[in-house]
Design a protein around this motif. Sequence first.
Motif, mmCIF file in Angstrom:
data_model
loop_
_atom_site.group_PDB
_atom_site.id
_atom_site.type_symbol
_atom_site.label_atom_id
_atom_site.label_comp_id
_atom_site.label_asym_id
_atom_site.label_seq_id
_atom_site.Cartn_x
_atom_site.Cartn_y
_atom_site.Cartn_z
ATOM 1 N N GLY A 5 89.908 100.566 31.802
ATOM 2 C CA GLY A 5 88.989 99.505 32.188
ATOM 3 C C GLY A 5 89.103 99.232 33.672
ATOM 4 O O GLY A 5 89.957 99.783 34.359
ATOM 5 N N THR A 6 88.243 98.361 34.150
ATOM 6 C CA THR A 6 88.192 98.009 35.564
ATOM 7 C C THR A 6 88.602 96.552 35.734
ATOM 8 O O THR A 6 88.085 95.675 35.030
ATOM 9 N N ARG A 8 88.654 92.894 37.010
ATOM 10 C CA ARG A 8 87.628 91.993 37.563
ATOM 11 C C ARG A 8 88.192 90.568 37.570
ATOM 12 O O ARG A 8 88.477 89.991 36.533
ATOM 13 N N PRO A 11 85.573 86.384 36.724
ATOM 14 C CA PRO A 11 84.278 86.907 36.268
ATOM 15 C C PRO A 11 83.249 85.791 36.077
ATOM 16 O O PRO A 11 83.575 84.707 35.605
ATOM 17 N N ASP A 33 87.560 95.055 32.344
ATOM 18 C CA ASP A 33 86.305 95.462 31.700
ATOM 19 C C ASP A 33 86.525 96.760 30.942
ATOM 20 O O ASP A 33 87.028 97.727 31.510
ATOM 21 N N PRO A 36 81.743 100.017 27.550
ATOM 22 C CA PRO A 36 80.742 99.437 26.654
ATOM 23 C C PRO A 36 80.465 100.307 25.424
ATOM 24 O O PRO A 36 80.206 99.788 24.337
ATOM 25 N N TRP A 61 81.222 88.822 28.199
ATOM 26 C CA TRP A 61 81.632 89.729 29.276
ATOM 27 C C TRP A 61 81.634 91.178 28.837
ATOM 28 O O TRP A 61 82.147 92.042 29.540
ATOM 29 N N GLY A 62 81.112 91.474 27.670
ATOM 30 C CA GLY A 62 81.188 92.827 27.145
ATOM 31 C C GLY A 62 82.592 93.099 26.625
ATOM 32 O O GLY A 62 83.441 92.203 26.565
ATOM 33 N N THR A 63 82.844 94.326 26.251
ATOM 34 C CA THR A 63 84.157 94.723 25.754
ATOM 35 C C THR A 63 85.166 94.535 26.882
ATOM 36 O O THR A 63 84.961 95.045 27.986
ATOM 37 N N HIS A 64 86.253 93.783 26.620
ATOM 38 C CA HIS A 64 87.192 93.466 27.704
ATOM 39 C C HIS A 64 88.569 93.089 27.173
ATOM 40 O O HIS A 64 88.723 92.749 26.010
#
Length: 135
Positions: A5-6, A8, A11, A33, A36, A61-64
């Motif tokens: 993941g990235t 962040r 957010p 993150d 997706p 936040w989407g998948t995280h």
Amino acid sequence: MRSSGTLRYSPELRPGSHRRRDGGSTRWWLILDGDPELGRYLRHLHWIAQRRLRSLQAPLWGTHVSVIRGELPPHPGHWGDGEGERVDFTFDPLGRETNGYVWFPVRCAAVLDLRERLGLPREPQPPLHLTVGNR
């Protein structure tokens, strides 16, 4: 299972806004993150496991992975370290559900090291987990 993941920091919930529905803020949050497509796949598997009767929606936040959840770090000078970097993690393939949220336990030494550098306890509460959806 492995993924990445990235990082962040702080957010936004909506473009230009850190304000939560409960009046709180996401300024002292750090998330990783996730992919997706991985989230979409895991939500689909959950739907199948629920006999196609109970689907999940993607998290805001989407998948995280939530690494820091509103904790003011004692060493804020490190806030932002690694912003945008890719980080590898592993997750347990057996999902769990709490209060309508479906998640998978995560192991990631890199983000735990980052928590320590910020002066926070190494292990967050609740523990690291990949959030993939909610009812």
